[in-house]
Write an enzyme that holds these catalytic residues in place. Structure first.
Site, PDB file in Angstrom:
ATOM      1  N   HIS A 191      54.331  32.680  33.016  1.00 42.72           N
ATOM      2  CA  HIS A 191      53.163  33.726  33.354  1.00 42.72           C
ATOM      3  C   HIS A 191      52.263  33.242  32.428  1.00 42.72           C
ATOM      4  O   HIS A 191      52.148  33.610  31.170  1.00 42.72           O
ATOM      5  CB  HIS A 191      53.419  35.236  33.127  1.00 42.72           C
ATOM      6  CG  HIS A 191      52.246  36.043  33.268  1.00 42.72           C
ATOM      7  ND1 HIS A 191      52.422  37.163  34.298  1.00 42.72           N
ATOM      8  CD2 HIS A 191      50.881  35.881  32.924  1.00 42.72           C
ATOM      9  CE1 HIS A 191      51.087  37.678  34.446  1.00 42.72           C
ATOM     10  NE2 HIS A 191      50.395  37.027  33.563  1.00 42.72           N
ATOM     11  N   HIS A 239      47.850  32.125  32.036  1.00 43.53           N
ATOM     12  CA  HIS A 239      46.332  31.817  32.654  1.00 43.53           C
ATOM     13  C   HIS A 239      45.811  30.679  31.996  1.00 43.53           C
ATOM     14  O   HIS A 239      45.617  30.486  30.679  1.00 43.53           O
ATOM     15  CB  HIS A 239      45.478  32.891  32.307  1.00 43.53           C
ATOM     16  CG  HIS A 239      45.882  34.436  32.873  1.00 43.53           C
ATOM     17  ND1 HIS A 239      45.477  34.863  34.028  1.00 43.53           N
ATOM     18  CD2 HIS A 239      46.932  35.315  32.542  1.00 43.53           C
ATOM     19  CE1 HIS A 239      46.303  36.010  34.130  1.00 43.53           C
ATOM     20  NE2 HIS A 239      47.311  36.181  33.080  1.00 43.53           N
ATOM     21  N   LYS A 257      51.300  36.462  43.776  1.00 40.06           N
ATOM     22  CA  LYS A 257      51.057  37.562  42.762  1.00 40.06           C
ATOM     23  C   LYS A 257      50.248  38.849  43.185  1.00 40.06           C
ATOM     24  O   LYS A 257      49.497  38.697  43.975  1.00 40.06           O
ATOM     25  CB  LYS A 257      50.063  36.842  41.592  1.00 40.06           C
ATOM     26  CG  LYS A 257      49.775  37.920  40.333  1.00 40.06           C
ATOM     27  CD  LYS A 257      50.727  38.065  39.514  1.00 40.06           C
ATOM     28  CE  LYS A 257      50.155  39.218  38.544  1.00 40.06           C
ATOM     29  NZ  LYS A 257      50.177  39.011  37.226  1.00 40.06           N
ATOM     30  N   HIS A 297      51.650  42.852  38.823  1.00 37.04           N
ATOM     31  CA  HIS A 297      51.028  43.703  37.694  1.00 37.04           C
ATOM     32  C   HIS A 297      51.145  44.733  37.902  1.00 37.04           C
ATOM     33  O   HIS A 297      50.544  45.764  38.587  1.00 37.04           O
ATOM     34  CB  HIS A 297      49.428  43.091  37.659  1.00 37.04           C
ATOM     35  CG  HIS A 297      48.628  43.829  36.403  1.00 37.04           C
ATOM     36  ND1 HIS A 297      48.171  43.081  35.412  1.00 37.04           N
ATOM     37  CD2 HIS A 297      48.519  45.168  36.232  1.00 37.04           C
ATOM     38  CE1 HIS A 297      47.896  43.771  34.713  1.00 37.04           C
ATOM     39  NE2 HIS A 297      47.814  45.120  35.010  1.00 37.04           N
ATOM     40  N   HIS A 320      55.010  41.006  32.244  1.00 32.65           N
ATOM     41  CA  HIS A 320      54.302  41.618  30.917  1.00 32.65           C
ATOM     42  C   HIS A 320      54.839  43.162  30.983  1.00 32.65           C
ATOM     43  O   HIS A 320      53.754  44.027  30.823  1.00 32.65           O
ATOM     44  CB  HIS A 320      53.009  41.341  30.651  1.00 32.65           C
ATOM     45  CG  HIS A 320      51.960  41.490  32.058  1.00 32.65           C
ATOM     46  ND1 HIS A 320      51.993  42.619  32.573  1.00 32.65           N
ATOM     47  CD2 HIS A 320      51.051  40.583  32.594  1.00 32.65           C
ATOM     48  CE1 HIS A 320      50.952  42.380  33.479  1.00 32.65           C
ATOM     49  NE2 HIS A 320      50.423  41.118  33.566  1.00 32.65           N
ATOM     50  N   ASP A 345      51.992  35.259  29.138  1.00 34.85           N
ATOM     51  CA  ASP A 345      50.645  36.092  29.616  1.00 34.85           C
ATOM     52  C   ASP A 345      49.291  35.677  28.761  1.00 34.85           C
ATOM     53  O   ASP A 345      48.369  36.278  28.298  1.00 34.85           O
ATOM     54  CB  ASP A 345      50.864  37.529  29.567  1.00 34.85           C
ATOM     55  CG  ASP A 345      49.479  38.207  30.419  1.00 34.85           C
ATOM     56  OD1 ASP A 345      48.757  37.504  31.151  1.00 34.85           O
ATOM     57  OD2 ASP A 345      49.037  39.486  30.153  1.00 34.85           O
TER      58      ASP A 345
HETATM   59  C1  NCD Z   1      44.806  38.816  32.020  1.00 32.78           C
HETATM   60  C2  NCD Z   1      43.515  37.856  32.079  1.00 32.78           C
HETATM   61  O1  NCD Z   1      42.604  37.785  31.439  1.00 32.78           O
HETATM   62  O2  NCD Z   1      43.445  37.084  33.090  1.00 32.78           O
HETATM   63  N1  NCD Z   1      44.308  39.720  30.927  1.00 32.78           N
HETATM   64  C3  NCD Z   1      45.176  40.465  30.296  1.00 32.78           C
HETATM   65  O3  NCD Z   1      44.863  41.456  29.364  1.00 32.78           O
HETATM   66  N2  NCD Z   1      46.553  40.115  30.382  1.00 32.78           N
HETATM   67  C4  NCD Z   1      44.886  39.499  33.263  1.00 32.78           C
HETATM   68  C5  NCD Z   1      46.226  40.036  33.328  1.00 32.78           C
HETATM   69  O4  NCD Z   1      47.355  39.356  33.215  1.00 32.78           O
HETATM   70  O5  NCD Z   1      46.293  41.239  33.474  1.00 32.78           O
HETATM   71 ZN    ZN Z   2      48.203  37.914  33.092  1.00 38.91          ZN
END
Ligand code: NCD
Ligand code: ZN
Length: 358
Positions: free
Chosen positions: A17, A19, A110, A147, A185, A258
């Site tokens: 996971h 970003h 997702k 999520h 998460h 995450d």
């Molecule tokens: C994530 C993001 O910034 O894309 N933010 C977070 O607080 N984890 C989105 C997510 O996974 O909820």
């Molecule tokens: Zn995330």
């Protein structure tokens, strides 16, 4: 004192996971991810989101371009394998899922409840409308990544994960008992207990921040925006349970950082963005968390075996060595257009680091 040196060589980890964001942000995030991880499950919450196989192919190509242009070693470039996810909307069809399953690059789908977190405006507004999509996921054995927070305005932010379990998760599982689901998460003992109570088709990822911190770190002595992520850090009793299950050797719990970059000025603001950035330092962070409870020997299962096992993939062949030589986390990294990126635990020293190969 050589006898105090501890080294641990483990199979190369994967991040289930992460970003990476898009375009210029990739110049920072891709090399950071590629230094530690082979497979990285790339979250689809771009603007606009990754909604179908074509979007996923184009996004993966942009990631690979940035990898090629980076100064990551040839060996790490060859090993890095970003795996794509599709962003489920109210308009996703069973055919989108079939094409994804056949694509060879889409690893999962997702589900963000609409409005739950960063860039989730296009998320699902009614889970009951996803029946065809869920049937297709079950048919093609493609995992659903959740999520897990409800989004109703009246529900307290600290209760949103538990309410999701009680109100949504139970329904999904009753209707689709063989669908593979990753609770992403997780942040509460309720979620840990829930995952433990289910069959092997239900697993969970846990972030470094939820293992190492709780809401006191976020709120005591002043508000600390770099500890703000969603789902929000909970009380210490939850943190302890997460650390227990992560270090228990139970394969239902595995690594998902995450890591979610937002430029420093977007976090240190009157309305700061949610997300902690940990792509470059995740492994020393997890090692520190595991070692804090004397369970460093359980690290490899969590970081490098259980996720692959859940996804039905082989474990990696390469290895990485961590060593108990302290490292200082940078105060910030350069980000795009002159902005900066402040990582989790910026400027602080961790007892574990990644051993540089000679
Ligand atoms: C994530 C993001 O910034 O894309 N933010 C977070 O607080 N984890 C989105 C997510 O996974 O909820
Ligand atoms: Zn995330």
């Amino acid at each position: 004192m050589t006898d105090s040196i501890r080294e641990l060589t483990i199979l190369q980890p994967d991040d289930w996971h992460m970003h990476l964001r898009d375009d210029k942000a990739l110049a920072t995030t891709v090399p950071h991810a590629a230094e530690s991880f082979n497979r990285v499950i790339c979250m689809p919450n771009l603007v606009p989101p990754v909604k179908n196989v074509e979007d996923a192919r184009a996004y993966r190509a942009r990631i690979m371009q940035h990898l090629e242009a980076s100064n990551v070693s040839a060996e790490r470039k060859a090993a890095f394998d970003p795996r794509m996810t599709l962003y489920l909307t109210d308009h996703t069809t069973a055919q989108d899922i079939e094409l994804a399953a056949q694509s060879g690059i889409v690893q999962a789908v997702k589900l963000y409840p609409a409005g739950a977190t960063t860039n989730s405006a296009d998320g699902v507004t009614d889970i009951n409308a996803c029946v065809d999509v869920f049937e297709a996921l079950e048919k093609y054995n493609l995992p659903l990544l959740l999520h897990g927070e409800v989004t109703h305005d009246h529900v307290d932010i600290f209760d949103r994960e538990k309410r999701f379990l009680d109100e949504v998760m139970v329904q999904i599982i009753a209707k689709f008992p063989t669908m593979k689901i990753v609770m992403e998460h997780i942040t509460t003992s309720d979620a840990a207990d829930f995952v433990l109570s289910q069959g092997n088709q239900i697993a969970a990822t846990i972030t470094p921040q939820h293992l190492m911190f709780n809401r006191n770190h976020l709120l005591l002595g002043g508000i600390k925006p770099h500890f703000y992520c969603l789902p929000i850090l909970k009380r210490e009793s939850h943190q302890k349970v997460l650390l227990d299950v992560a270090t228990s050797g139970n394969p239902k719990f595995f690594l998902g950082t995450d890591s979610a970059p937002h430029a420093t000025d977007k976090k240190e603001a009157a309305c700061g963005c949610a997300g902690c950035y940990s792509a470059a330092t995740a492994l020393p962070l997890y090692a520190t968390a595991f070692d804090s409870v004397g369970k460093i020997d359980r690290l490899e299962g969590f970081t490098s075996r259980f996720g692959a096992q859940f996804y039905g993939l082989p474990v990696n062949e390469s290895t990485i060595t961590i060593i108990n030589t302290p490292m200082q986390i940078p105060a910030s990294y350069p980000y795009f257009d002159g902005s900066s990126l402040t990582p989790l635990m910026a400027g602080e020293t961790l007892p574990w680091s990644i051993k540089k190969s000679l």
